[in-house]
Design an enzyme around this catalytic site. Structure first.
Site, PDB file in Angstrom:
ATOM      1  N   ASP A  42      -4.624 -12.611   3.726  1.00 35.72           N
ATOM      2  CA  ASP A  42      -5.903 -12.123   4.263  1.00 35.72           C
ATOM      3  C   ASP A  42      -7.096 -12.449   3.367  1.00 35.72           C
ATOM      4  OD1 ASP A  42      -4.688 -10.354   2.546  1.00 35.72           O
ATOM      5  OD2 ASP A  42      -4.667  -8.664   3.948  1.00 35.72           O
ATOM      6  N   HIS A  75      -6.436  -7.071  -0.107  1.00 39.19           N
ATOM      7  CA  HIS A  75      -6.578  -5.643  -0.377  1.00 39.19           C
ATOM      8  C   HIS A  75      -5.862  -5.286  -1.674  1.00 39.19           C
ATOM      9  CE1 HIS A  75      -6.764  -6.131   4.093  1.00 39.19           C
ATOM     10  NE2 HIS A  75      -7.848  -5.398   3.912  1.00 39.19           N
ATOM     11  N   ASP A 114      -2.847 -10.511  -2.020  1.00 43.74           N
ATOM     12  CA  ASP A 114      -3.367  -9.962  -0.757  1.00 43.74           C
ATOM     13  C   ASP A 114      -4.822  -9.553  -1.003  1.00 43.74           C
ATOM     14  OD1 ASP A 114      -2.129  -8.464   1.956  1.00 43.74           O
ATOM     15  OD2 ASP A 114      -3.921  -7.506   1.121  1.00 43.74           O
ATOM     16  N   HIS A 128       0.821  -1.227   0.000  1.00 44.41           N
ATOM     17  CA  HIS A 128       0.000   0.000   0.000  1.00 44.41           C
ATOM     18  C   HIS A 128       0.852   1.272   0.000  1.00 44.41           C
ATOM     19  CE1 HIS A 128      -3.626  -2.267   0.575  1.00 44.41           C
ATOM     20  NE2 HIS A 128      -3.284  -2.714   1.775  1.00 44.41           N
TER      21      HIS A 128
HETATM   22 ZN   LIG Z   1      -4.080  -6.978   3.015  1.00 45.33          ZN
END
Ligand SMILES: [Zn+2]
Length: 381
Positions: A267, A181, A179, A142
């Site tokens: 995740d 996200h 991931d 991120h």
């Molecule tokens: Zn994540």
């Protein structure tokens, strides 16, 4: 005894990165009673402990990372950002930008996470091992060039890729980010760069908001080398394997990278508190095997994984074990206590999940010409 084919990067000090007092993914305060922050050492340390306890670590090449150099960091992050983090880190800590809390000394620890990803890449490019897993912390996908986000400080994978290109003579690199996200930092860093194919599989609309949309495909010379596969919440093994087979692998074949790097979050696991996907540990092994096969065909098997998110302290170690078993071709010889998750309803791909995969697959087919042959530079007038 044969030489290990897989390297594992680990350094205890990365577990000392302190995200402070939290409640789930938020900092404690107001009506949030102080407790444990989601990004804490447990998932990573228990993953390493399971590798140790089963004896698998003994079959791997254990690499102790050194901090990424200033030169390596500045290939991605501007000096002003590094100075700001360093100043906060030398005191009591602070926030690298948005939802990236850290304590004293985290600058040096984040240097180890970036340096660990570089070490894994170097071991593979040197031919010391066939592939490598960097079990690093804090995560990186991120982080923007000048702003930490989502528990990330330095963009570990992007720094590793830039190192491979600038210091090791590698041209084209593909990043596969699974991931849960969106890998927004990776996307932003390589947005206009045709030499890096940045693929992100993620839960549609999760984090960051309005990020990782199918329509976000890069710009300029990088048009077509950003590829997002937003999957509906509730996706399980069937949807993920379809995305690998029908989108990711064809995109890798078309792009023909010299190295493949997995931004390896767990995740999307079925027990994760921050994601709403259904993957059992074994599915991460199956996804890894697909990328190993693709890497064998495309780039001499050069595959590196760099750890990202994953917040179920119980489940993540078994998801990670499945990846390391696949990469090394070894078995830890234990049964997954969470194997029942493979049988929960929802693992088969549904029609609406297939629609999402089809939309991304069509994009790969449509932009393939641009992936292979970026549009020529327009001369300045
Ligand atoms: Zn994540």
């Amino acid at each position: 005894m044969t030489a290990p084919s897989t390297a594992l990067v680990w350094h205890e000090r990365m577990m000392w990165h302190d995200t402070g007092s939290g409640a789930s993914e938020l900092p404690a305060g107001g009506w949030l009673e102080p407790g444990e922050h989601s990004e804490n050492p447990a998932t990573k340390r228990r993953f390493k402990n399971l590798l140790d306890a089963t004896g698998l670590t003994d079959e791997l090449l254990l690499l102790r990372p050194t901090p990424a150099s200033h030169e390596a960091l500045t290939r991605v992050h501007p000096d002003e950002y590094l100075t700001r983090i360093k100043d906060l880190s030398s005191g009591r800590g602070g926030d690298a930008g948005s939802e990236s809390p850290f304590g004293n000394g985290s600058y040096e620890i984040a240097q180890l996470a970036a340096g660990g990803t570089i070490a894994a890449i170097d071991a593979v490019l040197d031919g010391t091992v066939a592939n490598a897993y960097a079990l690093v912390r804090p995560p990186g996908h991120h982080a923007l060039a000048d702003l930490g986000m989502g528990f990330c400080i330095f963009a570990n994978v992007a720094i590793g890729v830039r190192h491979a290109q600038a210091a090791r003579g590698i041209g084209r690199v593909a990043i596969v980010d699974w991931d849960v996200h969106h890998g927004n930092g990776t996307q932003a860093i390589f947005w206009e760069d045709p030499s890096v194919l940045a693929i992100s599989l993620h839960q549609d609309g999760l984090y960051p908001s309005r990020s990782g949309l199918l329509e976000q495909v890069g710009e300029g010379a990088g048009l077509g080398t950003t590829l997002n596969v937003p999957l509906p919440a509730g996706s399980g093994r069937g949807a993920y394997l379809a995305a690998l087979d029908q989108v990711v692998v064809p995109a890798l074949e078309a792009f023909a990278p010299e190295l493949i790097v997995i931004a390896c979050g767990f995740d999307a696991g079925a027990l994760d508190p921050l994601g709403r996907m259904l993957l059992p540990a074994a599915a991460f092994g199956e996804m890894t095997r697909r990328l190993l096969d693709a890497a064998d065909r495309i780039c001499g098997g050069r595959l590196v994984a760099s750890h990202e998110g994953g917040y179920s302290a119980g489940h993540v170690p078994f998801c990670g074990l499945a990846v390391v078993e696949a990469m090394s071709g070894l078995s830890a010889g234990i049964d997954d206590p969470f194997a029942y998750l493979a049988g929960v309803p929802g693992q088969e791909i549904t029609a609406h999940q297939q629609d999402a995969v089809d939309a991304a697959a069509a994009l790969v087919a449509g932009v393939r010409g641009q992936v292979l042959h970026p549009p020529p530079e327009v001369p300045e007038t």
